[in-house]
Enzyme design. Structure first.
Site, PDB file in Angstrom:
ATOM      1  N   TYR A  66      13.814  18.895  25.641  1.00  0.00           N
ATOM      2  CA  TYR A  66      13.730  17.808  24.675  1.00  0.00           C
ATOM      3  C   TYR A  66      12.366  17.899  23.998  1.00  0.00           C
ATOM      4  O   TYR A  66      11.348  17.646  24.620  1.00  0.00           O
ATOM      5  CB  TYR A  66      13.881  16.434  25.350  1.00  0.00           C
ATOM      6  CG  TYR A  66      15.217  16.207  26.019  1.00  0.00           C
ATOM      7  CD1 TYR A  66      16.363  16.890  25.624  1.00  0.00           C
ATOM      8  CD2 TYR A  66      15.343  15.287  27.051  1.00  0.00           C
ATOM      9  CE1 TYR A  66      17.589  16.664  26.230  1.00  0.00           C
ATOM     10  CE2 TYR A  66      16.569  15.057  27.661  1.00  0.00           C
ATOM     11  CZ  TYR A  66      17.685  15.755  27.255  1.00  0.00           C
ATOM     12  OH  TYR A  66      18.891  15.520  27.867  1.00  0.00           O
ATOM     13  N   PRO A 216      25.972   7.205  27.330  1.00  0.00           N
ATOM     14  CA  PRO A 216      26.650   5.980  27.788  1.00  0.00           C
ATOM     15  C   PRO A 216      26.890   4.981  26.659  1.00  0.00           C
ATOM     16  O   PRO A 216      27.790   4.153  26.746  1.00  0.00           O
ATOM     17  CB  PRO A 216      25.688   5.406  28.836  1.00  0.00           C
ATOM     18  CG  PRO A 216      24.342   5.955  28.450  1.00  0.00           C
ATOM     19  CD  PRO A 216      24.611   7.329  27.910  1.00  0.00           C
ATOM     20  N   LEU A 217      26.062   5.090  25.613  1.00  0.00           N
ATOM     21  CA  LEU A 217      26.229   4.182  24.466  1.00  0.00           C
ATOM     22  C   LEU A 217      26.878   4.898  23.282  1.00  0.00           C
ATOM     23  O   LEU A 217      26.920   4.357  22.178  1.00  0.00           O
ATOM     24  CB  LEU A 217      24.860   3.615  24.038  1.00  0.00           C
ATOM     25  CG  LEU A 217      24.131   2.791  25.092  1.00  0.00           C
ATOM     26  CD1 LEU A 217      22.712   2.450  24.641  1.00  0.00           C
ATOM     27  CD2 LEU A 217      24.914   1.509  25.379  1.00  0.00           C
ATOM     28  N   GLY A 218      27.317   6.111  23.501  1.00  0.00           N
ATOM     29  CA  GLY A 218      27.944   6.861  22.402  1.00  0.00           C
ATOM     30  C   GLY A 218      27.047   7.947  21.837  1.00  0.00           C
ATOM     31  O   GLY A 218      27.483   8.735  21.010  1.00  0.00           O
ATOM     32  N   GLY A 219      25.773   7.959  22.250  1.00  0.00           N
ATOM     33  CA  GLY A 219      24.873   9.035  21.819  1.00  0.00           C
ATOM     34  C   GLY A 219      24.228   8.745  20.474  1.00  0.00           C
ATOM     35  O   GLY A 219      23.899   7.601  20.168  1.00  0.00           O
ATOM     36  N   PHE A 220      24.077   9.799  19.679  1.00  0.00           N
ATOM     37  CA  PHE A 220      23.294   9.683  18.440  1.00  0.00           C
ATOM     38  C   PHE A 220      23.903   8.662  17.476  1.00  0.00           C
ATOM     39  O   PHE A 220      23.193   8.072  16.669  1.00  0.00           O
ATOM     40  CB  PHE A 220      23.174  11.044  17.756  1.00  0.00           C
ATOM     41  CG  PHE A 220      22.357  12.011  18.557  1.00  0.00           C
ATOM     42  CD1 PHE A 220      20.969  11.917  18.571  1.00  0.00           C
ATOM     43  CD2 PHE A 220      22.953  12.997  19.318  1.00  0.00           C
ATOM     44  CE1 PHE A 220      20.199  12.790  19.328  1.00  0.00           C
ATOM     45  CE2 PHE A 220      22.210  13.879  20.072  1.00  0.00           C
ATOM     46  CZ  PHE A 220      20.831  13.785  20.080  1.00  0.00           C
ATOM     47  N   THR A 221      25.225   8.497  17.535  1.00  0.00           N
ATOM     48  CA  THR A 221      25.874   7.448  16.740  1.00  0.00           C
ATOM     49  C   THR A 221      26.454   6.441  17.732  1.00  0.00           C
ATOM     50  O   THR A 221      27.556   6.633  18.243  1.00  0.00           O
ATOM     51  CB  THR A 221      27.015   8.052  15.888  1.00  0.00           C
ATOM     52  OG1 THR A 221      26.498   9.201  15.224  1.00  0.00           O
ATOM     53  CG2 THR A 221      27.545   7.055  14.884  1.00  0.00           C
ATOM     54  N   PRO A 222      25.699   5.390  18.036  1.00  0.00           N
ATOM     55  CA  PRO A 222      26.160   4.468  19.073  1.00  0.00           C
ATOM     56  C   PRO A 222      27.553   3.898  18.778  1.00  0.00           C
ATOM     57  O   PRO A 222      27.971   3.794  17.626  1.00  0.00           O
ATOM     58  CB  PRO A 222      25.084   3.385  19.068  1.00  0.00           C
ATOM     59  CG  PRO A 222      23.853   4.074  18.558  1.00  0.00           C
ATOM     60  CD  PRO A 222      24.333   5.083  17.556  1.00  0.00           C
ATOM     61  N   LEU A 223      28.255   3.561  19.851  1.00  0.00           N
ATOM     62  CA  LEU A 223      29.639   3.074  19.781  1.00  0.00           C
ATOM     63  C   LEU A 223      29.778   1.935  18.772  1.00  0.00           C
ATOM     64  O   LEU A 223      28.929   1.042  18.713  1.00  0.00           O
ATOM     65  CB  LEU A 223      30.040   2.515  21.160  1.00  0.00           C
ATOM     66  CG  LEU A 223      30.067   3.508  22.313  1.00  0.00           C
ATOM     67  CD1 LEU A 223      29.993   2.775  23.646  1.00  0.00           C
ATOM     68  CD2 LEU A 223      31.341   4.341  22.219  1.00  0.00           C
TER      69      LEU A 223
HETATM   70  N1  LIG Z   1      23.281  16.556  30.171  1.00  0.00           N
HETATM   71  C1  LIG Z   1      23.451  16.543  28.886  1.00  0.00           C
HETATM   72  O1  LIG Z   1      24.029  17.438  28.317  1.00  0.00           O
HETATM   73  C2  LIG Z   1      22.940  15.394  28.092  1.00  0.00           C
HETATM   74  C3  LIG Z   1      23.334  15.237  26.762  1.00  0.00           C
HETATM   75  C4  LIG Z   1      22.868  14.139  26.078  1.00  0.00           C
HETATM   76  C5  LIG Z   1      22.037  13.214  26.696  1.00  0.00           C
HETATM   77  N2  LIG Z   1      21.661  13.383  27.983  1.00  0.00           N
HETATM   78  C6  LIG Z   1      20.827  12.382  28.684  1.00  0.00           C
HETATM   79  O2  LIG Z   1      21.480  11.135  28.593  1.00  0.00           O
HETATM   80  C7  LIG Z   1      20.564  10.129  28.125  1.00  0.00           C
HETATM   81  C8  LIG Z   1      21.303   9.111  27.326  1.00  0.00           C
HETATM   82  O3  LIG Z   1      21.882   9.710  26.194  1.00  0.00           O
HETATM   83  P1  LIG Z   1      21.423   9.402  24.699  1.00  0.00           P
HETATM   84  O4  LIG Z   1      20.105   8.719  24.648  1.00  0.00           O
HETATM   85  O5  LIG Z   1      21.551  10.635  23.941  1.00  0.00           O
HETATM   86  O6  LIG Z   1      22.568   8.457  24.186  1.00  0.00           O
HETATM   87  P2  LIG Z   1      22.933   6.936  24.446  1.00  0.00           P
HETATM   88  O7  LIG Z   1      22.136   6.356  25.550  1.00  0.00           O
HETATM   89  O8  LIG Z   1      24.400   6.877  24.508  1.00  0.00           O
HETATM   90  O9  LIG Z   1      22.511   6.269  23.074  1.00  0.00           O
HETATM   91  C9  LIG Z   1      21.252   6.412  22.487  1.00  0.00           C
HETATM   92  C10 LIG Z   1      21.368   5.884  21.070  1.00  0.00           C
HETATM   93  O10 LIG Z   1      21.676   4.504  21.106  1.00  0.00           O
HETATM   94  C11 LIG Z   1      20.653   3.761  20.457  1.00  0.00           C
HETATM   95  N3  LIG Z   1      20.460   2.535  21.239  1.00  0.00           N
HETATM   96  C12 LIG Z   1      19.996   2.447  22.498  1.00  0.00           C
HETATM   97  N4  LIG Z   1      20.001   1.161  22.915  1.00  0.00           N
HETATM   98  C13 LIG Z   1      20.491   0.437  21.889  1.00  0.00           C
HETATM   99  C14 LIG Z   1      20.739  -0.951  21.698  1.00  0.00           C
HETATM  100  N5  LIG Z   1      20.493  -1.823  22.653  1.00  0.00           N
HETATM  101  N6  LIG Z   1      21.233  -1.340  20.494  1.00  0.00           N
HETATM  102  C15 LIG Z   1      21.492  -0.467  19.526  1.00  0.00           C
HETATM  103  N7  LIG Z   1      21.286   0.876  19.636  1.00  0.00           N
HETATM  104  C16 LIG Z   1      20.784   1.310  20.816  1.00  0.00           C
HETATM  105  C17 LIG Z   1      19.449   4.634  20.421  1.00  0.00           C
HETATM  106  O11 LIG Z   1      18.664   4.367  19.298  1.00  0.00           O
HETATM  107  P3  LIG Z   1      17.185   3.696  19.462  1.00  0.00           P
HETATM  108  O12 LIG Z   1      16.288   4.792  19.888  1.00  0.00           O
HETATM  109  O13 LIG Z   1      16.907   3.182  18.090  1.00  0.00           O
HETATM  110  O14 LIG Z   1      17.319   2.598  20.460  1.00  0.00           O
HETATM  111  C18 LIG Z   1      20.098   6.018  20.288  1.00  0.00           C
HETATM  112  O15 LIG Z   1      20.434   6.275  18.950  1.00  0.00           O
HETATM  113  C19 LIG Z   1      19.530  10.913  27.336  1.00  0.00           C
HETATM  114  O16 LIG Z   1      18.334  10.238  27.223  1.00  0.00           O
HETATM  115  C20 LIG Z   1      19.449  12.189  28.115  1.00  0.00           C
HETATM  116  O17 LIG Z   1      18.468  12.024  29.107  1.00  0.00           O
HETATM  117  C21 LIG Z   1      22.118  14.459  28.693  1.00  0.00           C
END
Ligand SMILES: NC(=O)c1ccc[n+]([C@@H]2O[C@H](COP(=O)([O-])OP(=O)(O)OC[C@H]3O[C@@H](n4cnc5c(N)ncnc54)[C@H](OP(=O)(O)O)[C@@H]3O)[C@@H](O)[C@H]2O)c1
Length: 294
Positions: A66, A216-223
């Site tokens: 990252y 868990p929240l849908g990733g780069f494009t939240p749910l």
């Molecule tokens: N093993 C793998 O292949 C893999 C792949 C992907 C991710 N991961 C791990 O999984 C973790 C979680 O995944 P992720 O961060 O990509 O996706 P996520 O947790 O599903 O969602 C992150 C996205 O949601 C937004 N968000 C977070 N809280 C929010 C809220 N309360 N209200 C509105 N938007 C919100 C964030 O934007 P803001 O920054 O603006 O809050 C960001 O755009 C990562 O940090 C990483 O450590 C692992």
């Protein structure tokens, strides 16, 4: 900021010294746009991490790819020396291309280098948990994992890694992995709208192995869903809180690592651990998810 008394209960990853609160934090969003380079607001990145820890989070998910390197360096800057009990889970098996792409990095040398980069950038002598990350970008692909996992098991024997996990794998690969080394967690794509791993989650629960959903929240494009919005309004929570609470209710071996670059979102997400969903609310969410698949 208040210390949260309820972070979803605890889960023993391997032994008592590796017990974590079920609500953790995923650090990927701390790097710059497209998980590349420094964050837009480095001060906020440090504040997010420190507030998470002050609130009681003791499980942080990261990787040296990252940024690359950036996220681990921010973790070190914000939190080193680390509190007793903080479990940092990193992953290896991927590298970033110059065009910011995500490429496999599973050769012996790449895995050894990745472990050493993580040690250096996190500033530790031993990594708590290392996930071997396989498969395609969003889904696993079948095939033996013996070769790369054997390399990590060797590094574990050398004392550089406490425990091993797997990411983006199938149930069959997990089975193969367990014969090579104890696997304490699996990190795959799963959320309220993406449930391909339903059976796998339950299978891991029977083995006492943690299932850690990425995105868990849908990733780069939240749910986004009007059904989810309506349920959230009915329980006086936000849609993101409902999505996280649903996961905590789904199975006791699910650990959360929601990612955010904002203190405001962090606070909102941590509060989701205290959100109780009734069986009727869960049934409603399940029917919304099922309808969206048709
Ligand atoms: N093993 C793998 O292949 C893999 C792949 C992907 C991710 N991961 C791990 O999984 C973790 C979680 O995944 P992720 O961060 O990509 O996706 P996520 O947790 O599903 O969602 C992150 C996205 O949601 C937004 N968000 C977070 N809280 C929010 C809220 N309360 N209200 C509105 N938007 C919100 C964030 O934007 P803001 O920054 O603006 O809050 C960001 O755009 C990562 O940090 C990483 O450590 C692992």
């Amino acid at each position: 900021m208040t210390k949260h008394t309820n972070l979803g209960g605890t889960f023993m990853l391997a032994n008592a010294s590796l017990t974590v609160n079920r609500m953790g934090y995923g650090a990927m969003q701390l790097a710059g746009p497209q998980v590349w380079g420094p964050p837009r607001d480095p001060g906020e990145a440090v504040r997010v991490l420190r507030e998470a820890i002050e609130a009681g989070v003791n499980h942080i998910d990261t990787s040296d790819f990252y940024g690359p390197h950036v996220t681990n360096q921010i973790i070190k800057q914000a939190l080193h020396p680390y509190r007793d009990g903080l479990v940092t889970v990193t992953k290896v098996g991927t590298r970033r291309g110059d065009d910011k792409s995500w490429l496999p990095a599973l050769s012996r040398q790449e895995l050894i280098d990745a472990v050493h980069h993580n040690l250096r950038n996190l500033g530790v002598d031993k990594l708590d948990v290392v996930n071997l990350r396989l498969g395609e970008v969003l889904r696993p692909s079948e095939g033996s994992i013996e070769e790369p996992l054997t390399v990590l098991a060797e590094l574990q024997r050398q004392g550089l890694i406490r425990h091993l996990g797997l990411s983006n794998v199938t149930a069959k690969q997990f089975e193969e992995g367990q014969k090579i080394s104890e696997i304490v967690c699996v990190q795959n794509f799963f959320n309220i709208a993406q449930r391909d791993d339903d059976a796998f989650v339950d299978e891991l629960a029977t083995h006492g192995v943690a299932y850690v959903p990425f995105f868990p929240l849908g990733g780069f494009t939240p749910l986004q869903s009007s059904g989810l919005d309506a349920v959230a309004a009915s329980v006086r929570a936000t849609p993101m809180q409902v999505a996280l609470a649903w996961l905590l209710h789904r199975a006791p071996n699910i650990l959360l690592i929601p990612g955010t670059s904002s203190v405001k979102h962090l606070r909102e997400n941590l509060q989701a651990a205290a959100l109780q969903l009734s069986p009727e609310t869960i049934a409603k969410l399940d029917s919304i998810a099922a309808a969206s698949k048709q």
